[in-house]
Scaffold this active site. Structure first.
Site, mmCIF file in Angstrom:
data_model
loop_
_atom_site.group_PDB
_atom_site.id
_atom_site.type_symbol
_atom_site.label_atom_id
_atom_site.label_comp_id
_atom_site.label_asym_id
_atom_site.label_seq_id
_atom_site.Cartn_x
_atom_site.Cartn_y
_atom_site.Cartn_z
ATOM 1 N N CYS A 47 -14.844 11.435 13.339
ATOM 2 C CA CYS A 47 -15.936 10.391 12.363
ATOM 3 C C CYS A 47 -17.413 10.685 13.087
ATOM 4 C CB CYS A 47 -15.437 9.020 13.040
ATOM 5 S SG CYS A 47 -15.303 8.870 14.669
ATOM 6 N N GLY A 48 -17.987 9.457 13.365
ATOM 7 C CA GLY A 48 -19.573 9.592 13.632
ATOM 8 C C GLY A 48 -19.685 9.992 15.198
#
Length: 286
Positions: A241-242
């Site tokens: 993800c981030g």
């Protein structure tokens, strides 16, 4: 190729209420973070009876690091101090919940399992589900628990690094759990980290795992969601993800389907910090 393992990952509000009413020995952690709209101050926020506060960003992540991302995995010695301070032990059930569809709690769920705690579940639907079910809500912080002498042993959950994530995007299915605009990326000011995604990664935002009321979707719905991406258990699957937070949410959803997926904890924040890493732009895997 799928196996229903929902009960290995989640606990319902009704089941948790029964355990608490029976005075079952367990731990309940209210997962907080200054990055969210979780009620503040934490010390007076509504909570489940007996729930101890834990800060996801402080207790279950290390400080931001250029090579390891904005939410690296916690230092093992510091994590051991945290779980001992919280009184956790491995022979009792640990229930984690938040006010954000378990998007925060999932990171804590993952880290505890990574650290060797096998009996960890998330409250399905989080605090909202507990309140909707009529569960008791308090604002008093419980007394500090007696500290434990539990030991932390990382390795309980599989991991990816940048190189293995890149390979998996070519040889299996690499899922990017960020919202679509972050996945698609685009131009950035000079000197800013690149925006986009790891070439070959498929975008399935973590909130897609949830129903409108914040519960995880049922087995059939989740199976359809991930089968459409090729994540049907026939090929290796990984997740990023981030910063290694929402990715844990999707690792949990896949585990409910019987798929054990490694997570790239550094995620995009670590990948994009290396100017030598390729960046794909747009809505397609690339």
């Amino acid at each position: 190729m799928f196996t229903d393992r929902r009960e290995d990952v989640l606990i319902s509000a009704s089941t948790l209420a029964q355990l608490l009413e029976a005075d079952q020995a367990l731990f309940v952690l209210a997962i907080r973070s200054p990055d969210t709209t979780c009620p503040r101050p934490f010390e007076s926020a509504p909570r489940l009876p007996g729930a101890q506060d834990a800060d996801m960003t402080v207790d279950f992540a290390a400080p931001s690091h250029p090579q390891h991302g904005s939410r690296p995995l916690p230092d093992v010695a510091m994590l051991q101090e945290t779980v001992r301070r919280l009184g956790l032990c491995k022979d009792r059930l640990v229930v984690v919940y938040d006010h954000d569809g378990n998007l925060l709690a999932a990171r804590v769920w993952w880290v505890l399992r990574w650290a060797g705690f096998e009996r960890v579940v998330m409250l399905d639907g989080g605090f909202a589900a507990w309140a909707s079910a009529g569960g008791p809500i308090v604002t008093e912080v419980p007394p500090p628990p007696a500290s434990s002498n539990v030991s932390v042993h990382p390795g309980g959950m599989p991991e990816l690094d940048a190189d293995s994530a890149a390979r998996l995007a070519r040889t299996g299915v690499l899922l990017d759990t960020r919202i679509a605009p972050n996945y698609c990326g685009g131009d950035v000011p000079a000197g800013s980290p690149a925006r986009g995604h790891i070439p070959g990664a498929v975008n399935v935002p973590a909130p897609d795992n949830l129903t409108p009321d914040g519960h995880f979707s049922d087995f059939v719905t989740l199976r359809s969601l991930y089968t459409a991406t090729g994540a049907d258990g026939s090929r290796p699957v990984g997740v990023y993800c981030g910063a290694g937070v929402s990715a844990a949410h999707t690792v949990a959803a896949l585990m409910m389907l019987g798929i054990d997926a490694p997570m790239y904890a550094g995620s995009w924040s670590a990948w994009s910090a290396d100017p030598g890493r390729p960046v794909a732009i747009g809505p397609e895997p690339g």
